[in-house]
Design an enzyme around this catalytic site. Sequence first.
Site, short mmCIF file in Angstrom:
data_model
loop_
_atom_site.label_atom_id
_atom_site.label_comp_id
_atom_site.label_asym_id
_atom_site.label_seq_id
_atom_site.Cartn_x
_atom_site.Cartn_y
_atom_site.Cartn_z
N GLY A 1 0.15 5.51 0.85
CA GLY A 1 -0.51 6.85 0.81
C GLY A 1 0.05 8.04 0.79
O GLY A 1 0.98 8.14 0.04
N GLY A 2 -0.53 9.26 1.19
CA GLY A 2 0.12 10.48 0.99
C GLY A 2 1.42 10.83 1.68
O GLY A 2 2.15 11.46 1.48
N MET A 3 1.59 9.91 2.78
CA MET A 3 2.57 10.21 3.87
C MET A 3 3.59 8.84 3.78
O MET A 3 4.68 9.25 3.98
CB MET A 3 2.24 10.28 5.21
CG MET A 3 1.47 11.60 5.30
SD MET A 3 0.83 11.62 7.23
CE MET A 3 2.48 11.44 8.28
N ALA A 4 3.21 7.83 3.51
CA ALA A 4 4.11 6.59 3.77
C ALA A 4 3.52 5.61 2.95
O ALA A 4 2.71 5.50 2.15
CB ALA A 4 3.96 6.22 5.34
N GLU A 5 4.52 4.51 2.69
CA GLU A 5 4.36 3.36 1.80
C GLU A 5 4.48 2.33 2.76
O GLU A 5 5.29 2.26 3.66
CB GLU A 5 5.36 3.47 0.67
CG GLU A 5 6.87 3.56 1.00
CD GLU A 5 7.77 3.69 -0.25
OE1 GLU A 5 7.29 3.63 -1.30
OE2 GLU A 5 8.90 3.90 -0.07
N ASP B 1 -9.21 7.65 15.42
CA ASP B 1 -9.37 7.51 14.14
C ASP B 1 -9.87 5.79 14.02
O ASP B 1 -9.39 5.22 13.08
CB ASP B 1 -8.10 7.34 13.31
CG ASP B 1 -8.24 7.67 12.01
OD1 ASP B 1 -9.53 7.78 11.45
OD2 ASP B 1 -7.34 7.41 11.03
N LYS C 1 6.17 0.46 7.68
CA LYS C 1 5.65 1.56 7.51
C LYS C 1 6.88 2.62 7.13
O LYS C 1 7.52 2.96 8.14
CB LYS C 1 4.72 1.98 8.61
CG LYS C 1 3.94 3.28 7.94
CD LYS C 1 2.86 3.59 9.06
CE LYS C 1 2.10 4.94 8.81
NZ LYS C 1 1.22 5.18 9.89
N ALA D 1 0.81 -1.32 0.27
CA ALA D 1 0.12 0.17 0.00
C ALA D 1 0.91 1.29 -0.01
O ALA D 1 1.95 1.16 0.37
CB ALA D 1 -0.96 0.05 1.24
#
Length: 605
Positions: free
Chosen positions: A21-25, A150, A44, A19
């Site tokens: 995302g905008g901050m991490a892979e 969250d 992460k 996966a």
Amino acid sequence: MSDLPTNEFGQYQLLEKIAQGGMAEIFRGRALDSQGIEKPVVIKRILPQIAASPEFVEMLVDEAKIAVMLSHGNIAQVYDLGKVADDYFIVMEYVPGKTLSQIMKRLKTLNKKIPVSHAVWLCSEVANGLDYMHRKTDLEGNPLHIVHRDISPQNIILSTSGTVKIIDFGIAKAKTKVSTTDSGILKGKFAYMSPEHAEGERLDYRADIFSLGIILFELLTGERLFKGKNNKETIHNVKKGHVPLPSSRRKKISRSLDQIVLRALAKDRTKRFQTAEEFQRELTKYLVTQHPDFSPRELVSYLGELFPDVTPLIKEKLQQSTTETQKDLPSVEKSDTHEETAHASPDLIEQRLIDQEVYTESREEKTAISKVPKKPFQFPPIKKYFRQASWFTSIVVLFFLSIEFFPPAFHEIRSLMNQFLLSWDVSKGKTIAKTPPPPEQKPPPEQKPPPSPEITSGSLSISSEPLGAVIFLDDQKTESATPGILSLPAGKVYKIGLHADRYLFWEGTIQVDPGKTVSLSVPLKLNYGDLEVNTLPSGANLFLNGEFVGQTPFLRKQVAPETVYEIRLSMPGYEEWNRPIRIFGGKKEVVNVGLKKLPKSKALR
């Protein structure tokens, strides 16, 4: 140990990206201890362009510091926090399975609803993990006051063994946090926020209970509860807090379950379940009384029905793999065994010699020769020889005399005559000494020239505008920068990336041929960001660096990266709000602020 190709990452190995995302892979990886024991993990890693921000690094440290203190069956364990070169990372427990988000999407695709017992049990397990988290203390017994903030379907995973785990503590709040978060900033997924979260108020454990109540409602009904057409509408729905009866959306839901859901979703948090343990106890009581035959193993089977790929039969695959491998292998003749040697036919032995290039005579030639019939010896026609010469008459007379007077010697004389006649060339009138034909000589084998050295690599010549971009190869940072030349093994497709500060990360693929050079010249694009500002209520005056730019909701696109704005919001009857914010390249910075009303005495001034 698996023999999958790996990429070294410090003391870990990256196996597969699962996966981004905008901050991490996120990578599936493995850790090896000193004794060679392998442990599957999830790594992460903060993206290179994000790692330059101290704010995001602090968020990663906060996440690790909170999660590493938690050890519970319903919470994914965090093992490590570290840095390799410029890459910050967290190492977490690998949980094979599917998130509730994936399960809910799959159910919607199949137009199905999860069994009521399954939904209740899933949420009771999440509540169990939340209860442990909320009650967690430090070594001295002091409460840590951890609030996840969250709880959403994306952050809950059901493993293939039937275990429910809470994952991702990226915005969790505890008194041990290093970085601070303004109480007026809304973080998290809007559709799963509590009303007090949307208002920007101080949060406690009951915010997580409300979020779990939303998940329970959506699992039971198959419908979204607060999701609107946009963020503004979603936040409005959360703040309004209208919750229909789940039984009005699905007939199989009982009144007692309706009451549990409505209590978890009470807008006034004093009327909700006050602890996750209380919520979990009510769900368990319902499950025992209404579904006494339920077993968590049913959920494992159900997950396999929805996603056949998550329940692989390892033993069957191994047997199948072994069978297919044996089918693909060439058959091996047991020529050295006693049984086969005793029963081996000449054809089999001959075939082996041919296969070994020892037997030089062709079987076809041998068969053809063996089929030629042998002709019996015949006397030559004697009359033919009487016409050849007059002196031959004496031979004839001698022949008949031998018959008349020397019968015993007849056969010997005839034998001598036959030998003489066989050596007589009638057409040329002379004798020819018969010699055996020379053996057929095969031409010498053709001498092949030695093979020239095989070229197995090519090269990549890459440049960029501007120069100095760091080159990534197959998602791994190299020591090279543009302009640069990389020597690469041929015949493989490579993923190439370029990273330069303030510019958009570039990706492409290339394949090099043996002995060839591939040239790339990449014009990098400036990595703009966006700024969005929303307020509740809307219509607040917005000032950026002291300049009035409009009212909320507000959106400004194509903002140069690393731009810093001092945001100020003002609205009659509400407290003025201000905060600096930095715009990061390639990222949309969203500021959602719940404005606080002024006391009536101050509002009238």
